[in-house]
Design a protein around this motif. Structure first.
Motif, PDB file in Angstrom:
ATOM      1  N   GLN A  13       2.361  41.103  40.623  1.00 52.94           N
ATOM      2  CA  GLN A  13       3.156  41.653  41.716  1.00 52.94           C
ATOM      3  C   GLN A  13       3.478  40.567  42.740  1.00 52.94           C
ATOM      4  OE1 GLN A  13       0.965  45.033  43.257  1.00 52.94           O
ATOM      5  NE2 GLN A  13       2.133  46.426  41.932  1.00 52.94           N
ATOM      6  N   ALA A  14       4.544  40.768  43.467  1.00 54.43           N
ATOM      7  CA  ALA A  14       4.911  39.849  44.535  1.00 54.43           C
ATOM      8  C   ALA A  14       3.738  39.699  45.509  1.00 54.43           C
ATOM      9  CB  ALA A  14       6.140  40.347  45.255  1.00 54.43           C
ATOM     10  N   GLY A  15       3.494  38.447  45.899  1.00 50.43           N
ATOM     11  CA  GLY A  15       2.362  38.150  46.766  1.00 50.43           C
ATOM     12  C   GLY A  15       1.102  37.770  46.023  1.00 50.43           C
ATOM     13  N   GLY A  16       1.109  37.972  44.723  1.00 50.10           N
ATOM     14  CA  GLY A  16      -0.062  37.673  43.926  1.00 50.10           C
ATOM     15  C   GLY A  16      -0.132  36.212  43.523  1.00 50.10           C
ATOM     16  N   SER A  17      -1.131  35.916  42.688  1.00 51.44           N
ATOM     17  CA  SER A  17      -1.382  34.534  42.263  1.00 51.44           C
ATOM     18  C   SER A  17      -1.568  34.461  40.756  1.00 51.44           C
ATOM     19  CB  SER A  17      -2.650  33.992  42.935  1.00 51.44           C
ATOM     20  OG  SER A  17      -2.514  33.960  44.332  1.00 51.44           O
ATOM     21  N   LEU A  18      -1.240  33.308  40.221  1.00 56.42           N
ATOM     22  CA  LEU A  18      -1.518  32.976  38.833  1.00 56.42           C
ATOM     23  C   LEU A  18      -1.874  31.501  38.764  1.00 56.42           C
ATOM     24  CD1 LEU A  18       1.358  34.634  36.723  1.00 56.42           C
ATOM     25  CD2 LEU A  18      -1.064  35.244  36.661  1.00 56.42           C
ATOM     26  N   ARG A  19      -2.676  31.129  37.758  1.00 64.11           N
ATOM     27  CA  ARG A  19      -2.927  29.724  37.499  1.00 64.11           C
ATOM     28  C   ARG A  19      -2.517  29.407  36.072  1.00 64.11           C
ATOM     29  NH1 ARG A  19      -8.340  25.908  37.498  1.00 64.11           N
ATOM     30  NH2 ARG A  19      -8.757  27.027  35.534  1.00 64.11           N
ATOM     31  N   LEU A  20      -1.569  28.517  35.948  1.00 66.38           N
ATOM     32  CA  LEU A  20      -1.136  28.053  34.639  1.00 66.38           C
ATOM     33  C   LEU A  20      -1.963  26.846  34.223  1.00 66.38           C
ATOM     34  CD1 LEU A  20       2.750  28.227  34.990  1.00 66.38           C
ATOM     35  CD2 LEU A  20       1.134  30.037  34.374  1.00 66.38           C
ATOM     36  N   SER A  21      -2.219  26.746  32.927  1.00 66.40           N
ATOM     37  CA  SER A  21      -2.900  25.593  32.369  1.00 66.40           C
ATOM     38  C   SER A  21      -2.030  24.983  31.278  1.00 66.40           C
ATOM     39  CB  SER A  21      -4.246  25.992  31.770  1.00 66.40           C
ATOM     40  OG  SER A  21      -5.110  26.520  32.746  1.00 66.40           O
ATOM     41  N   CYS A  22      -2.190  23.697  31.085  1.00 62.45           N
ATOM     42  CA  CYS A  22      -1.482  22.986  30.023  1.00 62.45           C
ATOM     43  C   CYS A  22      -2.489  22.071  29.346  1.00 62.45           C
ATOM     44  CB  CYS A  22      -0.325  22.187  30.599  1.00 62.45           C
ATOM     45  SG  CYS A  22       0.509  21.103  29.425  1.00 62.45           S
ATOM     46  N   ALA A  23      -2.857  22.414  28.132  1.00 55.76           N
ATOM     47  CA  ALA A  23      -3.827  21.628  27.369  1.00 55.76           C
ATOM     48  C   ALA A  23      -3.100  20.562  26.567  1.00 55.76           C
ATOM     49  CB  ALA A  23      -4.619  22.537  26.446  1.00 55.76           C
ATOM     50  N   ALA A  24      -3.545  19.320  26.705  1.00 52.87           N
ATOM     51  CA  ALA A  24      -2.902  18.203  26.018  1.00 52.87           C
ATOM     52  C   ALA A  24      -3.798  17.661  24.919  1.00 52.87           C
ATOM     53  CB  ALA A  24      -2.581  17.103  27.013  1.00 52.87           C
ATOM     54  N   SER A  25      -3.190  17.228  23.855  1.00 54.78           N
ATOM     55  CA  SER A  25      -3.911  16.575  22.755  1.00 54.78           C
ATOM     56  C   SER A  25      -3.037  15.466  22.196  1.00 54.78           C
ATOM     57  CB  SER A  25      -4.275  17.577  21.664  1.00 54.78           C
ATOM     58  OG  SER A  25      -3.118  18.166  21.108  1.00 54.78           O
ATOM     59  N   GLY A  26      -3.669  14.564  21.483  1.00 53.23           N
ATOM     60  CA  GLY A  26      -2.927  13.443  20.934  1.00 53.23           C
ATOM     61  C   GLY A  26      -3.337  12.164  21.626  1.00 53.23           C
ATOM     62  N   ARG A  27      -2.417  11.539  22.285  1.00 54.87           N
ATOM     63  CA  ARG A  27      -2.688  10.279  22.958  1.00 54.87           C
ATOM     64  C   ARG A  27      -3.442  10.511  24.264  1.00 54.87           C
ATOM     65  NH1 ARG A  27       2.597   6.432  21.840  1.00 54.87           N
ATOM     66  NH2 ARG A  27       2.472   6.534  19.557  1.00 54.87           N
ATOM     67  N   THR A  28      -3.884   9.423  24.884  1.00 54.30           N
ATOM     68  CA  THR A  28      -4.715   9.494  26.071  1.00 54.30           C
ATOM     69  C   THR A  28      -3.983  10.178  27.212  1.00 54.30           C
ATOM     70  OG1 THR A  28      -5.784   7.452  25.389  1.00 54.30           O
ATOM     71  CG2 THR A  28      -6.110   8.173  27.664  1.00 54.30           C
ATOM     72  N   PHE A  29      -4.494  11.338  27.589  1.00 54.27           N
ATOM     73  CA  PHE A  29      -3.858  12.167  28.607  1.00 54.27           C
ATOM     74  C   PHE A  29      -3.700  11.421  29.923  1.00 54.27           C
ATOM     75  CE2 PHE A  29      -2.580  15.959  30.636  1.00 54.27           C
ATOM     76  CZ  PHE A  29      -3.332  16.163  31.787  1.00 54.27           C
ATOM     77  N   SER A  30      -4.706  10.641  30.292  1.00 54.10           N
ATOM     78  CA  SER A  30      -4.689   9.990  31.599  1.00 54.10           C
ATOM     79  C   SER A  30      -3.635   8.888  31.703  1.00 54.10           C
ATOM     80  CB  SER A  30      -6.069   9.420  31.914  1.00 54.10           C
ATOM     81  OG  SER A  30      -6.464   8.494  30.915  1.00 54.10           O
ATOM     82  N   ASN A  31      -3.002   8.535  30.620  1.00 58.15           N
ATOM     83  CA  ASN A  31      -1.944   7.527  30.666  1.00 58.15           C
ATOM     84  C   ASN A  31      -0.595   8.103  31.079  1.00 58.15           C
ATOM     85  OD1 ASN A  31      -3.710   5.570  29.827  1.00 58.15           O
ATOM     86  ND2 ASN A  31      -3.015   5.549  27.705  1.00 58.15           N
ATOM     87  N   TYR A  32      -0.511   9.428  31.159  1.00 60.19           N
ATOM     88  CA  TYR A  32       0.768  10.093  31.342  1.00 60.19           C
ATOM     89  C   TYR A  32       0.900  10.738  32.710  1.00 60.19           C
ATOM     90  CZ  TYR A  32       1.640   9.503  26.392  1.00 60.19           C
ATOM     91  OH  TYR A  32       1.855   8.956  25.149  1.00 60.19           O
ATOM     92  N   GLY A  33       2.079  10.562  33.300  1.00 61.38           N
ATOM     93  CA  GLY A  33       2.448  11.399  34.423  1.00 61.38           C
ATOM     94  C   GLY A  33       2.808  12.773  33.882  1.00 61.38           C
TER      95      GLY A  33
END
Length: 125
Positions: A13-33
């Motif tokens: 509902q309007a006014g509410g909250s959600l948290r999206l997640s994005c799971a990465a795999s493959g190459r080193t995640f910390s190398n990417y913006g």
């Protein structure tokens, strides 16, 4: 190659909250913006938020500034988007993306190399 999988979308509902997640795999995640983009029905995909490779720099679209927070956990290879005070106009498919120019905060879609499949966020009034 980097594989990205979004989760956490849904109906709120309007006014509410959600948290999206994005799971990465493959190459080193910390190398990417990383970034979040969204596409509403009948509209072009637009920038939402971006974060540099170690999370020291962020950028937000004016429409979400003060309501959304982008963050990342490089130990967990995961990108997040905390969305508060949601409005009906936030309804869209949300995509995460990875850019090899990781040191920068990148707002241009064309500079992202990898994209997830998207997760639907629907905000009811």
């Amino acid at each position: 190659q980097v594989q990205l999988v979004e989760s956490g979308g849904g109906l709120v509902q309007a006014g509410g909250s959600l948290r999206l997640s994005c799971a990465a795999s493959g190459r080193t995640f910390s190398n990417y913006g990383m970034g979040w983009f969204r596409q509403a029905p009948g509209k072009e995909r637009e920038f939402v938020a971006a974060i540099s490779w170690i999370g020291s720099s962020t950028s937000y679209a004016d429409s979400v500034k003060g309501r959304f927070t982008i963050s990342r956990d490089n130990a967990k290879n995961t990108l997040y988007l905390q969305m508060n005070s949601l409005k009906p106009e936030d309804t869209a498919v949300y995509y995460c993306a990875a850019a090899s120019r990781g040191i920068l905060v990148i707002t241009l879609q064309a500079l992202y190399d990898y994209w997830g499949q998207g997760t639907q966020v629907t905000v009811s009034s």
